[in-house]
Design a protein around this motif. Structure first.
Motif, PDB file in Angstrom:
ATOM      1  N   PRO A   1     -18.402 -15.365  11.025  1.00  0.00           N
ATOM      2  CA  PRO A   1     -17.258 -14.459  11.159  1.00  0.00           C
ATOM      3  C   PRO A   1     -16.239 -14.999  12.159  1.00  0.00           C
ATOM      4  N   VAL A   2     -14.960 -14.871  11.798  1.00  0.00           N
ATOM      5  CA  VAL A   2     -13.877 -15.345  12.664  1.00  0.00           C
ATOM      6  C   VAL A   2     -12.774 -14.302  12.729  1.00  0.00           C
ATOM      7  N   ARG A   3     -11.951 -14.397  13.771  1.00  0.00           N
ATOM      8  CA  ARG A   3     -10.747 -13.576  13.876  1.00  0.00           C
ATOM      9  C   ARG A   3      -9.758 -14.075  12.832  1.00  0.00           C
ATOM     10  N   ALA A   4      -8.963 -13.167  12.308  1.00  0.00           N
ATOM     11  CA  ALA A   4      -7.975 -13.548  11.301  1.00  0.00           C
ATOM     12  C   ALA A   4      -6.656 -12.861  11.599  1.00  0.00           C
ATOM     13  N   ASN A   5      -5.579 -13.576  11.355  1.00  0.00           N
ATOM     14  CA  ASN A   5      -4.231 -13.029  11.476  1.00  0.00           C
ATOM     15  C   ASN A   5      -3.663 -12.877  10.076  1.00  0.00           C
ATOM     16  N   GLY A   6      -2.938 -11.801   9.858  1.00  0.00           N
ATOM     17  CA  GLY A   6      -2.313 -11.571   8.568  1.00  0.00           C
ATOM     18  C   GLY A   6      -1.332 -10.426   8.686  1.00  0.00           C
ATOM     19  N   PHE A   7      -0.952  -9.870   7.537  1.00  0.00           N
ATOM     20  CA  PHE A   7      -0.006  -8.757   7.556  1.00  0.00           C
ATOM     21  C   PHE A   7      -0.312  -7.788   6.422  1.00  0.00           C
ATOM     22  N   VAL A   8       0.176  -6.567   6.601  1.00  0.00           N
ATOM     23  CA  VAL A   8       0.111  -5.538   5.573  1.00  0.00           C
ATOM     24  C   VAL A   8       1.506  -4.959   5.455  1.00  0.00           C
ATOM     25  N   SER A   9       1.966  -4.756   4.220  1.00  0.00           N
ATOM     26  CA  SER A   9       3.262  -4.123   3.990  1.00  0.00           C
ATOM     27  C   SER A   9       3.047  -2.704   3.491  1.00  0.00           C
ATOM     28  N   PHE A  10       3.579  -1.736   4.230  1.00  0.00           N
ATOM     29  CA  PHE A  10       3.514  -0.329   3.847  1.00  0.00           C
ATOM     30  C   PHE A  10       4.822   0.026   3.152  1.00  0.00           C
ATOM     31  N   ASN A  11       4.721   0.586   1.958  1.00  0.00           N
ATOM     32  CA  ASN A  11       5.893   0.979   1.196  1.00  0.00           C
ATOM     33  C   ASN A  11       6.049   2.502   1.288  1.00  0.00           C
ATOM     34  N   PHE A  12       7.003   2.951   2.088  1.00  0.00           N
ATOM     35  CA  PHE A  12       7.274   4.373   2.252  1.00  0.00           C
ATOM     36  C   PHE A  12       8.316   4.783   1.209  1.00  0.00           C
ATOM     37  N   ASN A  13       7.931   5.667   0.299  1.00  0.00           N
ATOM     38  CA  ASN A  13       8.829   6.117  -0.774  1.00  0.00           C
ATOM     39  C   ASN A  13       9.162   7.577  -0.598  1.00  0.00           C
TER      40      ASN A  13
ATOM     41  N   LYS B   1      10.415  11.867   6.659  1.00  0.00           N
ATOM     42  CA  LYS B   1      10.596  12.641   5.431  1.00  0.00           C
ATOM     43  C   LYS B   1      11.779  13.584   5.568  1.00  0.00           C
ATOM     44  N   THR B   2      11.878  14.247   6.713  1.00  0.00           N
ATOM     45  CA  THR B   2      12.974  15.178   6.953  1.00  0.00           C
ATOM     46  C   THR B   2      14.322  14.469   6.889  1.00  0.00           C
ATOM     47  N   MET B   3      14.381  13.264   7.436  1.00  0.00           N
ATOM     48  CA  MET B   3      15.634  12.514   7.440  1.00  0.00           C
ATOM     49  C   MET B   3      15.803  11.670   6.180  1.00  0.00           C
ATOM     50  N   ARG B   4      14.842  11.799   5.235  1.00  0.00           N
ATOM     51  CA  ARG B   4      14.873  11.082   3.954  1.00  0.00           C
ATOM     52  C   ARG B   4      14.934   9.563   4.165  1.00  0.00           C
ATOM     53  N   THR B   5      14.084   9.078   5.038  1.00  0.00           N
ATOM     54  CA  THR B   5      14.003   7.648   5.310  1.00  0.00           C
ATOM     55  C   THR B   5      12.916   7.041   4.448  1.00  0.00           C
ATOM     56  N   SER B   6      13.215   5.908   3.835  1.00  0.00           N
ATOM     57  CA  SER B   6      12.211   5.181   3.067  1.00  0.00           C
ATOM     58  C   SER B   6      12.399   3.699   3.348  1.00  0.00           C
ATOM     59  N   GLY B   7      11.438   2.910   2.940  1.00  0.00           N
ATOM     60  CA  GLY B   7      11.537   1.478   3.135  1.00  0.00           C
ATOM     61  C   GLY B   7      10.168   0.848   3.300  1.00  0.00           C
ATOM     62  N   VAL B   8      10.167  -0.439   3.553  1.00  0.00           N
ATOM     63  CA  VAL B   8       8.938  -1.201   3.721  1.00  0.00           C
ATOM     64  C   VAL B   8       8.789  -1.591   5.183  1.00  0.00           C
ATOM     65  N   VAL B   9       7.610  -1.324   5.737  1.00  0.00           N
ATOM     66  CA  VAL B   9       7.289  -1.744   7.098  1.00  0.00           C
ATOM     67  C   VAL B   9       6.217  -2.820   7.003  1.00  0.00           C
TER      68      VAL B   9
ATOM     69  N   VAL C   1       0.848  -1.185   0.000  1.00  0.00           N
ATOM     70  CA  VAL C   1       0.000   0.000   0.000  1.00  0.00           C
ATOM     71  C   VAL C   1       0.882   1.233   0.000  1.00  0.00           C
ATOM     72  N   ARG C   2       0.529   2.229  -0.808  1.00  0.00           N
ATOM     73  CA  ARG C   2       1.253   3.504  -0.750  1.00  0.00           C
ATOM     74  C   ARG C   2       0.805   4.252   0.482  1.00  0.00           C
ATOM     75  N   CYS C   3       1.710   4.949   1.090  1.00  0.00           N
ATOM     76  CA  CYS C   3       1.409   5.587   2.370  1.00  0.00           C
ATOM     77  C   CYS C   3       2.081   6.949   2.435  1.00  0.00           C
ATOM     78  N   VAL C   4       1.434   7.889   3.080  1.00  0.00           N
ATOM     79  CA  VAL C   4       2.042   9.197   3.315  1.00  0.00           C
ATOM     80  C   VAL C   4       3.107   9.049   4.389  1.00  0.00           C
ATOM     81  N   LYS C   5       4.264   9.622   4.124  1.00  0.00           N
ATOM     82  CA  LYS C   5       5.364   9.479   5.072  1.00  0.00           C
ATOM     83  C   LYS C   5       5.148  10.320   6.315  1.00  0.00           C
ATOM     84  N   GLU C   6       5.648   9.800   7.395  1.00  0.00           N
ATOM     85  CA  GLU C   6       5.657  10.532   8.657  1.00  0.00           C
ATOM     86  C   GLU C   6       6.676  11.666   8.522  1.00  0.00           C
ATOM     87  N   THR C   7       6.386  12.831   9.089  1.00  0.00           N
ATOM     88  CA  THR C   7       7.180  14.034   8.902  1.00  0.00           C
ATOM     89  C   THR C   7       8.652  13.857   9.271  1.00  0.00           C
ATOM     90  N   ALA C   8       8.933  13.267  10.418  1.00  0.00           N
ATOM     91  CA  ALA C   8      10.333  13.092  10.833  1.00  0.00           C
ATOM     92  C   ALA C   8      11.080  12.207   9.841  1.00  0.00           C
TER      93      ALA C   8
END
Length: 91
Positions: free
Chosen positions: A78-90, A24-32, A15-22
């Protein structure tokens, strides 16, 4: 008794995501990667684990807690489900 949980793997892919301000300032990117539990109503019940650049993990956790999913079902119930989401910070 609570219904059994299921493991779904990736909940939505990357998923594309808006970067957190700090970050962005430090020019950090990556996948969480955020591992989570979704309850029977489709709400994020718990963030179980995060991995990736530490400066971006808080932004990913804050974002995922606001998400809503279509409830997962097993045998029509309906049941509980476990999974993951990958955020791509560019930059």
């Amino acid at each position: 008794a609570a219904p059994p949980e299921i493991y779904t793997g990736s909940l939505v892919g990357r998923v594309r995501c808006v970067k957190e301000t700090a970050a962005k300032t430090m020019r950090t990117s990556g996948v969480v990667k955020v591992e989570l539990t979704v309850d029977e109503k489709g709400l994020v019940a718990e963030v179980n684990k995060t991995s990736g650049p530490s400066m971006l993990q808080a932004a990913a956790k804050d974002a995922i807690k606001k998400w809503r999913f279509k409830p997962f079902t097993r045998d029509g119930q309906p049941v509980r489900a476990n999974g993951f989401v990958s955020f791509n910070f560019n930059l």
